[in-house]
Design a protein around this motif. Structure first.
Motif, PDB file in Angstrom:
ATOM      1  N   PHE A 122      -2.210  10.386  -6.293  1.00  0.00           N
ATOM      2  CA  PHE A 122      -3.594  10.722  -5.942  1.00  0.00           C
ATOM      3  C   PHE A 122      -4.404   9.456  -5.692  1.00  0.00           C
ATOM      4  O   PHE A 122      -5.252   9.424  -4.793  1.00  0.00           O
ATOM      5  CB  PHE A 122      -4.240  11.557  -7.054  1.00  0.00           C
ATOM      6  CG  PHE A 122      -5.605  12.063  -6.699  1.00  0.00           C
ATOM      7  CD1 PHE A 122      -5.761  13.158  -5.867  1.00  0.00           C
ATOM      8  CD2 PHE A 122      -6.751  11.441  -7.184  1.00  0.00           C
ATOM      9  CE1 PHE A 122      -7.025  13.626  -5.522  1.00  0.00           C
ATOM     10  CE2 PHE A 122      -8.015  11.897  -6.851  1.00  0.00           C
ATOM     11  CZ  PHE A 122      -8.152  12.993  -6.022  1.00  0.00           C
ATOM     12  N   MET A 123      -4.150   8.409  -6.463  1.00  0.00           N
ATOM     13  CA  MET A 123      -4.920   7.178  -6.315  1.00  0.00           C
ATOM     14  C   MET A 123      -4.552   6.406  -5.053  1.00  0.00           C
ATOM     15  O   MET A 123      -5.165   5.388  -4.749  1.00  0.00           O
ATOM     16  CB  MET A 123      -4.748   6.298  -7.553  1.00  0.00           C
ATOM     17  CG  MET A 123      -5.276   6.921  -8.841  1.00  0.00           C
ATOM     18  SD  MET A 123      -7.008   7.446  -8.750  1.00  0.00           S
ATOM     19  CE  MET A 123      -7.831   5.864  -8.648  1.00  0.00           C
ATOM     20  N   GLN A 124      -3.567   6.883  -4.308  1.00  0.00           N
ATOM     21  CA  GLN A 124      -3.269   6.285  -3.009  1.00  0.00           C
ATOM     22  C   GLN A 124      -4.236   6.751  -1.925  1.00  0.00           C
ATOM     23  O   GLN A 124      -4.212   6.225  -0.807  1.00  0.00           O
ATOM     24  CB  GLN A 124      -1.828   6.604  -2.600  1.00  0.00           C
ATOM     25  CG  GLN A 124      -0.776   5.937  -3.479  1.00  0.00           C
ATOM     26  CD  GLN A 124       0.638   6.322  -3.100  1.00  0.00           C
ATOM     27  OE1 GLN A 124       0.898   6.755  -1.975  1.00  0.00           O
ATOM     28  NE2 GLN A 124       1.564   6.185  -4.036  1.00  0.00           N
ATOM     29  N   ASN A 125      -5.095   7.716  -2.251  1.00  0.00           N
ATOM     30  CA  ASN A 125      -6.132   8.145  -1.317  1.00  0.00           C
ATOM     31  C   ASN A 125      -7.256   7.107  -1.322  1.00  0.00           C
ATOM     32  O   ASN A 125      -7.960   6.943  -2.328  1.00  0.00           O
ATOM     33  CB  ASN A 125      -6.669   9.522  -1.718  1.00  0.00           C
ATOM     34  CG  ASN A 125      -5.673  10.627  -1.455  1.00  0.00           C
ATOM     35  OD1 ASN A 125      -5.394  10.968  -0.317  1.00  0.00           O
ATOM     36  ND2 ASN A 125      -5.117  11.198  -2.531  1.00  0.00           N
ATOM     37  N   ARG A 126      -7.425   6.428  -0.205  1.00  0.00           N
ATOM     38  CA  ARG A 126      -8.368   5.313  -0.166  1.00  0.00           C
ATOM     39  C   ARG A 126      -9.816   5.761  -0.340  1.00  0.00           C
ATOM     40  O   ARG A 126     -10.666   4.972  -0.791  1.00  0.00           O
ATOM     41  CB  ARG A 126      -8.200   4.548   1.160  1.00  0.00           C
ATOM     42  CG  ARG A 126      -6.904   3.744   1.219  1.00  0.00           C
ATOM     43  CD  ARG A 126      -6.764   3.007   2.533  1.00  0.00           C
ATOM     44  NE  ARG A 126      -6.546   3.934   3.640  1.00  0.00           N
ATOM     45  CZ  ARG A 126      -6.403   3.565   4.908  1.00  0.00           C
ATOM     46  NH1 ARG A 126      -6.478   2.279   5.227  1.00  0.00           N
ATOM     47  NH2 ARG A 126      -6.197   4.469   5.856  1.00  0.00           N
ATOM     48  N   GLU A 127     -10.107   7.011   0.003  1.00  0.00           N
ATOM     49  CA  GLU A 127     -11.469   7.500  -0.208  1.00  0.00           C
ATOM     50  C   GLU A 127     -11.848   7.480  -1.682  1.00  0.00           C
ATOM     51  O   GLU A 127     -13.009   7.246  -2.036  1.00  0.00           O
ATOM     52  CB  GLU A 127     -11.611   8.926   0.332  1.00  0.00           C
ATOM     53  CG  GLU A 127     -11.374   9.050   1.830  1.00  0.00           C
ATOM     54  CD  GLU A 127      -9.925   9.366   2.175  1.00  0.00           C
ATOM     55  OE1 GLU A 127      -9.684   9.861   3.292  1.00  0.00           O
ATOM     56  OE2 GLU A 127      -9.043   9.125   1.320  1.00  0.00           O
ATOM     57  N   ILE A 128     -10.869   7.732  -2.556  1.00  0.00           N
ATOM     58  CA  ILE A 128     -11.137   7.759  -3.994  1.00  0.00           C
ATOM     59  C   ILE A 128     -11.379   6.353  -4.522  1.00  0.00           C
ATOM     60  O   ILE A 128     -12.347   6.101  -5.253  1.00  0.00           O
ATOM     61  CB  ILE A 128      -9.966   8.428  -4.742  1.00  0.00           C
ATOM     62  CG1 ILE A 128      -9.715   9.831  -4.201  1.00  0.00           C
ATOM     63  CG2 ILE A 128     -10.250   8.461  -6.245  1.00  0.00           C
ATOM     64  CD1 ILE A 128     -10.906  10.752  -4.265  1.00  0.00           C
ATOM     65  N   THR A 129     -10.503   5.432  -4.194  1.00  0.00           N
ATOM     66  CA  THR A 129     -10.680   4.067  -4.687  1.00  0.00           C
ATOM     67  C   THR A 129     -11.952   3.441  -4.115  1.00  0.00           C
ATOM     68  O   THR A 129     -12.627   2.658  -4.794  1.00  0.00           O
ATOM     69  CB  THR A 129      -9.455   3.204  -4.340  1.00  0.00           C
ATOM     70  OG1 THR A 129      -9.189   3.296  -2.928  1.00  0.00           O
ATOM     71  CG2 THR A 129      -8.223   3.699  -5.095  1.00  0.00           C
ATOM     72  N   HIS A 130     -12.295   3.793  -2.875  1.00  0.00           N
ATOM     73  CA  HIS A 130     -13.546   3.299  -2.295  1.00  0.00           C
ATOM     74  C   HIS A 130     -14.741   3.824  -3.082  1.00  0.00           C
ATOM     75  O   HIS A 130     -15.672   3.060  -3.413  1.00  0.00           O
ATOM     76  CB  HIS A 130     -13.649   3.726  -0.829  1.00  0.00           C
ATOM     77  CG  HIS A 130     -15.004   3.484  -0.229  1.00  0.00           C
ATOM     78  ND1 HIS A 130     -15.483   2.231   0.056  1.00  0.00           N
ATOM     79  CD2 HIS A 130     -16.002   4.357   0.120  1.00  0.00           C
ATOM     80  CE1 HIS A 130     -16.709   2.326   0.566  1.00  0.00           C
ATOM     81  NE2 HIS A 130     -17.035   3.602   0.614  1.00  0.00           N
TER      82      HIS A 130
END
Length: 489
Positions: free
Chosen positions: A463-471
């Motif tokens: 799930f943390m590979q979704n860049r929208e989340i880390t952004h």
């Protein structure tokens, strides 16, 4: 059963929001006006089990974060007793089997045509209910990833089911501004029980969608469908010109009265909304959320007036370990909440002597009288000693040794009365010899995902590979927490 359950879930949310904002005095009636606000008037069933706001012991009500911080020296989440992380081989074997049976629930109890997952299903017989839950479907999409990875299910079957589900959600399922109705027909996707367009349940569905996007990254159609589904959701519309997201919308009356403005299972929803590639909401909404503190037995932690599940759902997909924002380390906070719940349950054992360090855990669940919103601390609902396996299962990453021991004790002591083809029953009352006949999708889902996160960190990793989340996490100022391992004693 399902439409009655909806009213109780929405009542909990409304009561928590009203309590936090001061609009609701604890112990006063909570009924007709709020029922109309939640869209249950004009044919909606009455609130049979939660007609009053949950009573609390004086001094145990959640306090505003600012005033509580002045009283307590330590930051939220500090607590006594470091979690024991070692899980026995017997407990690990149980978790493995629990996951496998849970994955079969999400595959068998979904429509092969649409991929929608039943809100609930019989633990023993054939399920015929047409009521699907979009939240259960979000957990189900995640379970398909786990089932493929673990070999519980054929990987090709899982990938095909995911693709079919995403296509139906995007192309055939009714929506408004990208938000879906809470309960829908399992074959047609049409709205059921006059339910609301639900912001939180759409978010739980989206979590599963985004997990599939990264896990099945080699499937271009899954990636395209998932991304389009995310881009379609108009989070700005759900703000309804406010500082925080509305709980939902009804075609008959518009936006619901209450908002997601107090700490609950909402954190990942806000991150997805802030990180939206098309309709992002302001970063300021993150700090607009109220974060009241509860103190129990010397343990201070952020919590609304709600059962234990609010400390579990946000962590099912998003990895908050070893980092914090301007307010707290939320992973440590959930450890503290689970520890407080454990101690509260053990104290409750003075009244119900079958509740002890081997058998504890109460969260919103079925009961012999229907769905109940209960738990603590502080004590919520009319407690009767019913135990809820997903309370411990959903907190496995927080107290690994203790929670896995509870599940093993339940399995060993209660046998096939609590252990079914899909894993644990939803709830059981030892003294009354009552065992739930149904398995609930959301309770099954949090159990499967958190067991896998404890054992491998798989859901967090993908799930943390979704860049929208880390952004979004960067935007709201998450940063490494150097004190993450020193906040426990």
């Amino acid at each position: 059963m399902t439409d009655r359950r909806l009213s109780r879930r929405e009542l909990l949310r409304a009561a928590a929001a009203a309590s936090a904002s001061g609009a609701l005095t604890l112990g006063t009636p909570f009924g007709t006006t709020q029922a109309m606000a939640m869209g249950m008037g004009g044919g909606g069933l009455p609130f049979q089990n939660q007609q009053q706001a949950p009573p609390t012991t004086p001094g145990q009500q959640p306090q505003p974060e600012q005033s509580a911080a002045q009283k307590y020296v330590h930051p939220p989440g500090q607590f006594i007793n470091r979690p024991l992380t070692q899980v026995s081989k017997q407990a690990d074997a149980l978790l493995d089997e629990m996951e496998e049976r849970g994955c079969h629930f999400f595959y068998n109890e979904a429509s092969p045509k649409t991929g929608l997952v039943r809100d609930r299903a019989s633990a023993a017989g054939i399920s015929t209910s047409r009521a699907a839950s979009i939240a259960a479907t979000g957990f189900g999409l995640s379970a398909l990833c786990i089932g493929a990875k673990r070999g519980y299910l054929r990987a090709g079957d899982c990938e095909q089911r995911v693709e079919k589900t995403l296509a139906f959600l995007l192309e055939d399922c009714p929506h408004e501004h990208g938000f879906l109705y809470h309960f829908i027909d399992i074959e047609s996707g049409q709205r059921m029980f006059n339910s609301e367009l639900s912001s939180i349940d759409t978010a739980l569905l989206l979590c599963g969608v985004l997990l599939c996007r990264t896990y099945f990254a080699g499937n271009a159609r899954i990636a395209a469908l998932a991304t389009t589904f995310y881009r379609r959701i108009d989070w700005q519309w759900m703000l309804d010109e406010g500082a925080t997201l509305s709980m939902g919308w009804l075609p008959e009356q518009g936006f619901l009265k209450h908002r997601w403005d107090i700490y609950a299972e909402l954190m990942t929803m806000y991150l997805m909304a802030i990180g939206s590639p098309t309709h992002p909401i302001p970063v300021e909404t993150w700090n607009a959320l109220q974060r009241p503190l509860v103190n129990f037995g010397g343990i201070e932690y952020i919590s609304g007036l709600a059962p234990l599940f609010i400390h579990q759902y946000a962590h099912a997909w998003c990895d908050y370990r070893d980092q914090r924002d301007l307010h707290a380390n939320y992973f440590t906070n959930s450890i503290a909440a689970t520890r407080a719940h454990q101690l509260w349950c053990i104290r409750l054992g003075q009244k119900f002597n079958w509740i002890d360090q081997d058998m504890w855990g109460i969260s919103a669940s079925d009961s012999r009288d229907g769905y109940r919103v209960w738990g603590g601390p502080p004590s919520i609902g009319t407690l009767d000693g019913t135990l809820v396996p997903c309370a411990a299962a959903g907190s496995l990453p927080f107290l690994p040794a203790e929670c896995s021991h509870v599940l093993l004790s339940m399995r060993e002591k209660m046998g096939d009365r609590v252990w079914t083809r899909y894993g644990f029953v939803d709830a059981f009352d030892m003294k009354g010899n009552w065992f739930a006949e149904d398995v609930l999708g959301i309770d099954q889902g949090i159990s499967v995902l958190m067991a896998e996160n404890l054992r491998s960190g798989f859901v967090w990793q993908y799930f943390m590979q979704n860049r929208e989340i880390t952004h979004a996490m960067s935007e709201v100022q998450f940063h490494p927490d150097p004190d993450a391992n020193s906040q426990v004693l």
